[in-house]
Every structure is written in structure tokens, then in C-alpha cells.
Write an enzyme that holds these catalytic residues in place. Structure first.
Site, PDB file in Angstrom:
ATOM      1  N   ASP A 250      -6.446   1.782  -7.731  1.00  0.00           N
ATOM      2  CA  ASP A 250      -4.998   1.843  -7.972  1.00  0.00           C
ATOM      3  C   ASP A 250      -4.648   1.549  -9.431  1.00  0.00           C
ATOM      4  O   ASP A 250      -3.940   0.597  -9.753  1.00  0.00           O
ATOM      5  CB  ASP A 250      -4.256   0.885  -7.036  1.00  0.00           C
ATOM      6  CG  ASP A 250      -4.014   1.525  -5.677  1.00  0.00           C
ATOM      7  OD1 ASP A 250      -4.625   2.570  -5.410  1.00  0.00           O
ATOM      8  OD2 ASP A 250      -3.240   0.973  -4.884  1.00  0.00           O
ATOM      9  N   ASP A 297      -4.340   7.136  -3.134  1.00  0.00           N
ATOM     10  CA  ASP A 297      -3.795   7.133  -4.503  1.00  0.00           C
ATOM     11  C   ASP A 297      -4.795   7.462  -5.606  1.00  0.00           C
ATOM     12  O   ASP A 297      -4.385   7.688  -6.745  1.00  0.00           O
ATOM     13  CB  ASP A 297      -3.143   5.784  -4.846  1.00  0.00           C
ATOM     14  CG  ASP A 297      -1.885   5.509  -4.034  1.00  0.00           C
ATOM     15  OD1 ASP A 297      -1.414   6.426  -3.343  1.00  0.00           O
ATOM     16  OD2 ASP A 297      -1.392   4.379  -4.085  1.00  0.00           O
ATOM     17  N   ASP A 521       3.652  -4.201   1.219  1.00  0.00           N
ATOM     18  CA  ASP A 521       3.091  -3.357   0.158  1.00  0.00           C
ATOM     19  C   ASP A 521       2.685  -4.178  -1.054  1.00  0.00           C
ATOM     20  O   ASP A 521       1.884  -3.714  -1.873  1.00  0.00           O
ATOM     21  CB  ASP A 521       4.121  -2.320  -0.291  1.00  0.00           C
ATOM     22  CG  ASP A 521       4.453  -1.323   0.792  1.00  0.00           C
ATOM     23  OD1 ASP A 521       3.530  -0.885   1.487  1.00  0.00           O
ATOM     24  OD2 ASP A 521       5.639  -0.978   0.945  1.00  0.00           O
TER      25      ASP A 521
END
Length: 582
Positions: A250, A297, A521
Site C-alpha cells: 500500500d 491496491d 479501514d
């Protein structure tokens, strides 16, 4: 699922506890008359005391402006909630009537709805259905219309699904119930009202090496697989695993950073992927269908955040330069794809990330490169998943990309910002077409994470917005109520979305709940931890944003814990705003 074997799959009806019968053949010259209507009743998930069902009704008569389907249960089934229809029950008699938005049913047209229910004992499919008083699934003479089924059923699989030459089924979600993670289920059930969704299937996140054996006394991978075998019983079951521990993970965010540094590719291979592959290869688990979500991602970040644009970061530039995202994903595809009962789905971002031409085509090229280098093959890829852990609406009913207002296309609105897509399903279907044309297998399937994209509650629009301006039209009619489509952290106002459903639309293998609802999150303030997770200002409700979200407020909920930790306030809001409603 728009696939070469679609016709055969459409002929297979999923029934809880049923066994396959011989193939029914209509002799030449003796074709049966078309039924006045057909009802396809499919149990999607069944966990022994409850179930979810999808019903598709096809009207072969005159067009209708309203409709009602009725059936009678032979057992103790009770409908507890429904979506896309008003479902009422009196004793064993059930009536499903149209909602205000789907009453029109053309001749030859179909409509679908779903519901959740409970039962004890058996869960047999109802024998007879009527549409507005007319018996369905029978020809004009009242004779039941034969439905083809597999002529050579496998005793261990009561709902045979077509397979490709590798032995894998075309869509692992068809004919299979979903794994209910006991740990997530316990969190959900402990919340007031949480029992309404506690038996939904959610993915298991393997977000660090320690998760393979279990963290702090929690279930490890083998424990989940053993539990999946118990839940499977004599039928089929699909368990979803999120493979999520790349080096430099990420690179464009901080809340979900990982434990491995940018150069630790060998450690990723030997201490993470190899142990996972070894466990999944155990013959004990050969009867499970294992769907993996490969590295959320990662590859999209290489396309949009590593090249000097407004959203670029030094960390993403580093990962693009060293190639370790690409090498890691290729390695995972190769090792896991070699296991006969593993189905790899690569993460493909979402429409508000990759929906512009400048991102869309390079993303397809990047995916094909990774799937055809470093030992990987397109045969290792079952499909792709969109909207993982995100909030994009599955379908926008009141805003279409082809709409215009006073001569201006909706693409000119601030919200859409020249994107070619307004929702996840249209994006997924278009991406699938492009991927197949680029060289991926024609049987490619897509998943949509619908765990938190319901956008229900009192703020949900019920019609298109005003035509005073293109912005008023889009903002008034869009069901996605985020401040900006780039906002991603613990979004205020979000709701549970479509329940997990197999084959809901052409090219879509399933709607799934990959992000377990109620798991944060990221933290809204800095929290010290040993998991490598940083503090991302996009999780801070007081932050004014950055270039990637147009310098807008984040829309994040306050008082949120670290990524992956239980967030009770968010779960309660998701239930309150669920669409379809609970």
C-alpha cells in the site's frame, strides 16, 4: 457470468439438499409449448439454520405494470428480510410483490429479487410458483417443463457445475455456499441487531505472516480450512482468502502499510506465499473451493501513483522501479494457481480510480504483463475483483454515463470528473471485456465487493436530481453519498450492500463481502502498534484532503481504531443504512 458454457450453467438449478436427476430430452418434433412464466429459485447460501435465495421471474405473457409471485413452503422456512421485492408470509404461504421501481415487467422480460430466511429440518425448494395467479414452469397444457440437469452427477456434488480442462469449475461461487468466518460472525452477533447478518460469508484476511498460524490465539489458516470442511458438509463451499502482505504494501496509503520492507521479496515468497501454498495443497482440503483475492491496491498503485502525477508517492515510485509488486503478484499467481481447487482473483481497484482512459488501458496492460511473466500464466487467473474494501455503488439507478443536462454530459460534473463509469458493475463488465481482448481467457469472471456500498437510509435518493445544472443532477441523483469518490476510509453514511450472491449479472462471478463489515479501514488518530500500520490523514475526519480527493474533507467517521480492528459504531451505521434494508 457470460461464458462459453453459460447455457448449460443456466440449466442447472441450485436446490438445497437435492440430488441431480437424468437429463430430460424432448424428442424431435415434440417441443413443449413455452410456459406462461418461469421462476428460477436458487438457494445461494445455506448454513443449516438459515439461507439466502435469489429468485428470477420471467414473464412470457403480456407486459405487466405490477406483479406478484406466490409459493408455499413444505417445511418451516420463514422469510426474515428481502431486497428488490416486498415479501410477506402467512403460515407457509409467501407472496413477493414488486417494489415501486421494478413493477414494469415486459413480455419476455425478467426481474430478480432475493431474501434471507430461517428454517429447521429440511430446506426444500417449493414445488409450485404462480405469477399473478398463473402457474409457472408448466407448458400451456399444464405439463411441467423439463429442466436439463447433468446426466452424470458426481455423488459428492449435488449441484454439478461445468469444469474446464484443468478440472476447475467455471465459476466457483455457483452451487456453493459461502464460508462464514466464526470470528467475524461472533463480533457481528454480539452487536444489537447483528444477528441479522452474522451468518453472511466474509473473507479471511491473511495480512501478515503471523496470520497464517493465528494471531493472539485467533484462528490460523488451517483452523479456518478445518472449519470450512465442517460447514461444507456433503455439498460445496467456497472460502475466500485475501492474500495481502507484499513488500512495501500500500505505497499510496499509510493506514494499511505492512510488515515487509520494499526489498523483502524473498521473505514474501519463502515465509508467506510458500507456507500458504503448502497448506492449501494439503489433500485434506481438496474438496473445498478456495477463492483468493490477490494483493489489494498493489498493481493499480503502479499505474496511477508512481509516475509523477498529483497522486504519486515516492514509495510507489520505489515499488515500480524495483518491480517487487509485479514479481510478488506473479509468484503468488504461479504458486497458488497450480493448486487445482484454488481460484485466483486479482484486485483491480474501482471505477473512481481506474475509470479514465489514461488509467484504464495501462491497467489492462499491467495486469497482462504480471499474469504472463515471472512464471505466471493467464491460466492462473480465474478473474478480477473490483471495489475491494471500498464504497462505490454496485449500480447507480438514477445517473447514467450517457445522460446529459442542458446540453452538458454528466461526465462534466465535479463528481464524475470526465470518468467513463459511474458504478462498479459497469466498470467491472467493461474491464472484463478489455482484459479478454488483451489475451486473458474468455472464461474470465469478475467479483464486486458489496460489503459496504449499499448507501441506504434516509439520505438515499429515490429519483434523478434536478436538471438546473449538471452538478445538481448528478449530486441529487447519485446514491453514493461520499463527499468525493476518492474518499475511502470509514465513510460516514455508508451501508451494507447487496448480500453475497453468485452469478448476479453477465460476466460477474459473484457479489462478495471481502471487507468484513465492522472492521476499520484505519485509525482516525495515530495509534502505536506492532503491525506496521501507520496513521493516514484520510482517516481523520478533521482533515481537509489532498490532491487525490480534490482537497475535500475525508468524510471519515471519528474515533476509529487501527485497520482491521472491530469498529462497533461503524457496524451499527452500516446496518442502519443497509440497502437492501435489513
Amino acid at each position: 457470468m457470460s461464458r462459453t458454457r453459460l447455457a448449460l450453467i443456466a440449466a442447472l438449478t441450485l436446490t438445497a439438499g437435492s440430488t441431480a436427476t437424468a437429463l430430460a430430452v424432448v424428442p424431435a418434433g415434440a417441443a413443449a409449448a413455452a410456459p406462461a412464466c418461469t421462476v428460477d429459485y436458487k438457494v445461494q447460501n445455506d448454513w443449516g439454520s438459515g439461507f439466502t435465495t435469489n429468485v428470477t421471474v420471467t414473464n412470457n405473457g403480456a407486459a405487466k405494470s405490477s406483479w406478484a409471485v406466490k409459493w408455499t413452503y413444505a417445511g418451516t422456512q420463514k422469510v426474515t428480510n428481502a431486497w428488490n421485492a416486498k415479501v410477506t408470509q402467512s403460515g407457509t404461504n409467501v407472496t413477493a410483490a414488486n417494489e415501486s421501481y421494478n413493477g414494469s415487467l415486459a413480455g419476455g422480460g425478467s426481474v430478480s429479487f432475493g431474501f434471507q430466511g430461517t428454517y429447521s429440518g429440511s430446506n426444500a425448494v417449493p414445488a409450485t410458483f404462480t405469477l399473478d395467479g398463473v402457474t409457472c414452469n408448466t407448458d400451456s397444457g399444464g405439463t411441467p417443463t423439463p429442466t436439463p440437469t447433468d446426466p452424470t452427477p458426481t455423488p459428492t456434488d449435488p449441484t454439478p457445475t461445468p469444469t474446464d480442462p484443468s478440472g476447475k469449475v467455471d465459476n466457483p461461487f455457483v452451487g456453493a455456499k459461502g464460508y462464514v468466518n466464526p470470528e467475524w460472525s461472533a463480533h457481528a452477533a454480539a452487536e444489537p441487531g447483528g444477528s441479522r447478518v452474522a451468518n453472511q460469508s466474509t473473507a479471511v484476511w491473511l495480512d501478515r505472516i503471523a496470520a497464517i498460524n493465528g494471531v493472539n490465539g485467533g484462528m490460523g489458516l488451517r483452523a479456518h480450512l478445518d472449519e470450512a470442511l465442517k460447514q461444507k458438509g456433503s455439498g460445496q463451499l467456497v472460502i475466500q482468502l485475501v492474500i495481502y502482505d507484499l513488500p512495501g504494501r500500500d505505497c499510496a496509503a499509510l493506514a494499511s502499510n505492512g510488515e515487509l520492507g520494499p526489498t523483502e521479496l524473498d521473505k514474501y515468497k519463502s515465509q508467506y506465499i510458500d507456507p500458504i501454498a503448502s497448506i492449501l495443497s494439503d489433500s485434506k482440503y481438496a474438496g473445498l473451493r478456495i477463492a483468493t483475492v490477490i494483493e489489494p491496491d498493489s498493481l493499480p498503485n503502479l499505474v496511477t501513483n508512481a509516475g509523477g502525477t498529483a497522486g504519486s508517492t515516492d514509495a510507489c515510485a520505489t515499488m515500480k522501479a524495483n518491480g517487487n509488486y509485479e514479481k510478488g503478484v506473479s509468484y503468488a499467481l504461479d504458486k497458488l494457481g497450480a493448486i487445482p481447487n484454488v481460484y485466483n482473483y486479482i484486485d483491480a481497484g474501482h471505477h473512481a480510480w481506474l475509470g479514465w482512459d489514461s488509467n484504464f488501458d495501462p491497467t489492462v496492460q499491467e495486469f497482462y504483463k504480471v499474469a504472463t511473466t515471472n512464471g505466471a500464466s493467464v491460466n492462473d487467473v480465474t478473474g478480477f475483483i473490483v471495489n475491494t474494501a471500498n464504497y462505490g455503488a454496485t449500480k447507480e439507478p438514477f445517473v447514467k454515463i450517457t445522460d446529459s443536462v442542458n446540453g452538458q454530459t454528466v461526465r462534466q460534473s465535479k463528481w464524475i470528473d470526465w470518468n467513463w463509469y459511474v458504478d462498479e458493475q459497469s466498470f467491472a463488465q467493461a474491464l472484463r471485456t478489455k482484459l479478454v481482448s488483451a489475451g486473458f481467457n474468455s472464461g474470465l469472471g469478475m467479483l464486486v465487493d458489496t460489503s459496504r456500498n449499499g448507501w441506504g437510509g434516509s439520505a438515499r435518493p429515490t429519483a434523478a436530481g434536478p436538471t438546473t445544472s449538471v452538478d445538481a443532477y448528478v449530486d441529487g441523483g447519485r446514491i453514493d453519498r461520499r463527499i468525493h469518490a476518492g474518499n475511502w476510509c470509514n465513510q460516514s453514511g455508508a451501508g451494507l450492500g447487496e448480500r453475497p450472491t453468485a452469478a448476479p449479472a453477465a460476466g460477474i462471478d459473484a457479489y462478495v463481502w471481502v471487507k468484513p463489515p465492522g472492521e476499520s479501514d484505519g485509525s482516525s488518530t495515530a495509534i502505536s502498534n506492532d503491525e506496521g500500520k501507520g496513521f493516514d490523514r484520510m482517516c481523520d475526519p478533521t482533515y481537509g484532503g489532498n490532491a487525490r480527493n480534490g482537497n475535500n474533507p475525508t468524510g471519515a467517521l471519528p474515533n476509529s481504531p487501527l485497520a482491521g480492528k472491530w469498529f462497533s459504531a461503524q457496524f451499527q451505521e452500516l446496518m442502519k443504512n443497509a440497502y437492501p434494508a435489513l
